[in-house]
Enzyme design. Structure first.
Site, PDB file in Angstrom:
ATOM      1  N   GLU A 288      37.455  39.477  33.503  1.00  0.00           N
ATOM      2  CA  GLU A 288      36.904  40.697  32.901  1.00  0.00           C
ATOM      3  C   GLU A 288      36.883  40.635  31.380  1.00  0.00           C
ATOM      4  OE1 GLU A 288      41.312  41.753  32.775  1.00  0.00           O
ATOM      5  OE2 GLU A 288      39.970  40.296  33.716  1.00  0.00           O
TER       6      GLU A 288
ATOM      7  N   HIS B 218      41.420  35.753  33.114  1.00  0.00           N
ATOM      8  CA  HIS B 218      40.894  37.118  33.038  1.00  0.00           C
ATOM      9  C   HIS B 218      39.359  37.091  33.120  1.00  0.00           C
ATOM     10  CE1 HIS B 218      44.349  39.751  32.009  1.00  0.00           C
ATOM     11  NE2 HIS B 218      44.871  38.648  31.492  1.00  0.00           N
TER      12      HIS B 218
ATOM     13  N   CYS C 151      45.731  37.805  36.676  1.00  0.00           N
ATOM     14  CA  CYS C 151      46.862  37.577  35.784  1.00  0.00           C
ATOM     15  C   CYS C 151      48.145  38.122  36.413  1.00  0.00           C
ATOM     16  CB  CYS C 151      46.574  38.164  34.397  1.00  0.00           C
ATOM     17  SG  CYS C 151      47.695  37.550  33.110  1.00  0.00           S
TER      18      CYS C 151
END
Length: 241
Positions: free
Chosen positions: A187, A185, A95
């Protein structure tokens, strides 16, 4: 002992999600790294990135900051990333980290002309992804979590753009053989994504979007997480050469 990964912390999650700890923890867990396999440096708080020696690679977190603000800590980090990329250290920007890496390598970052992209988005892989160490063999279209206002308007010269969404033309790129940026993202769990939608519901409404619809369409994104884990494995393999 395996060499650790450096995590450059460039920002914090939205306040309502901080009880779940910060981006470095989310990344470490999603990447399958043990506590002793990651060193976190908070560059946003003014900490200087260390020397590159002894690290298997570096991962740059997301942030609520804007690359175009050219904050001193961000520009120092960009210089570090530029030098690290040219030196061949494996890099993975997420990001804000994706945008910062693009900026560091001569690309162009700015506000997305179409505004915010948020929720579970569907990535489409470009043909260049078929031979990429992180994306090869993944489905041609798969879900990922995203939340951003700025974007990579132009990838660095010589970079291979690997993925796009219907909203964003550069959701992933590779520069050289060892540096990757991803706008999504990897994660984020579905729970993280729902928390972000709740936190941004007023902004979404003001932009003509329905938070309930965005939240309802959130799903798991295992292939996106797989990209992050592949980076860790690939960087370890390169370090062992």
């Amino acid at each position: 002992m395996k060499p650790p990964f450096l995590i450059l912390e460039t920002g914090q999650p939205v306040p309502s999600m901080r009880r779940h700890r910060g981006f470095p923890h989310w990344i470490r867990v999603a990447a399958g790294l043990g506590r002793d396999e990651a060193v976190v440096v908070n560059v946003e708080a003014g900490e200087d990135p260390p020397g590159r020696e002894g690290f298997a690679g570096a991962i740059v977190t997301g942030s609520g900051a804007m690359v175009t603000d050219r904050a001193p800590w961000s520009e120092r980090s960009a210089q570090w990333l530029r030098e690290a990329a040219h030196a061949g250290l494996p890099l993975f920007g997420i990001c804000y980290g994706h945008q910062l890496l693009a900026h560091a390598l001569g690309g162009e970052v700015g506000n997305h002309p179409g505004g915010r992209e948020m929720g579970t988005v569907h990535l489409e892989l470009h043909p260049t992804a078929a031979a990429d160490p992180l994306f090869a063999g993944l489905p041609a279209r798969f879900p990922a979590q995203a939340t951003h206002l700025q974007t990579v308007l132009r990838a660095p010269d010589g970079a291979a753009v690997l993925a796009r969404s219907s909203h964003d033309a550069c959701h992933a790129f590779r520069w050289g053989e060892r540096a990757w940026g991803v706008q999504f993202h990897p994660e984020f769990s579905a729970g993280h994504m729902r928390g972000y939608v709740r936190a941004r519901q007023d902004a979404l409404r003001n932009e003509g979007l329905c938070p309930r619809t965005v939240a309802r369409e959130i799903s798991a994104a295992p292939h996106a997480r797989r990209v992050l884990r592949r980076f860790v494995g690939h960087a370890r393999a390169l370090h062992g050469r």
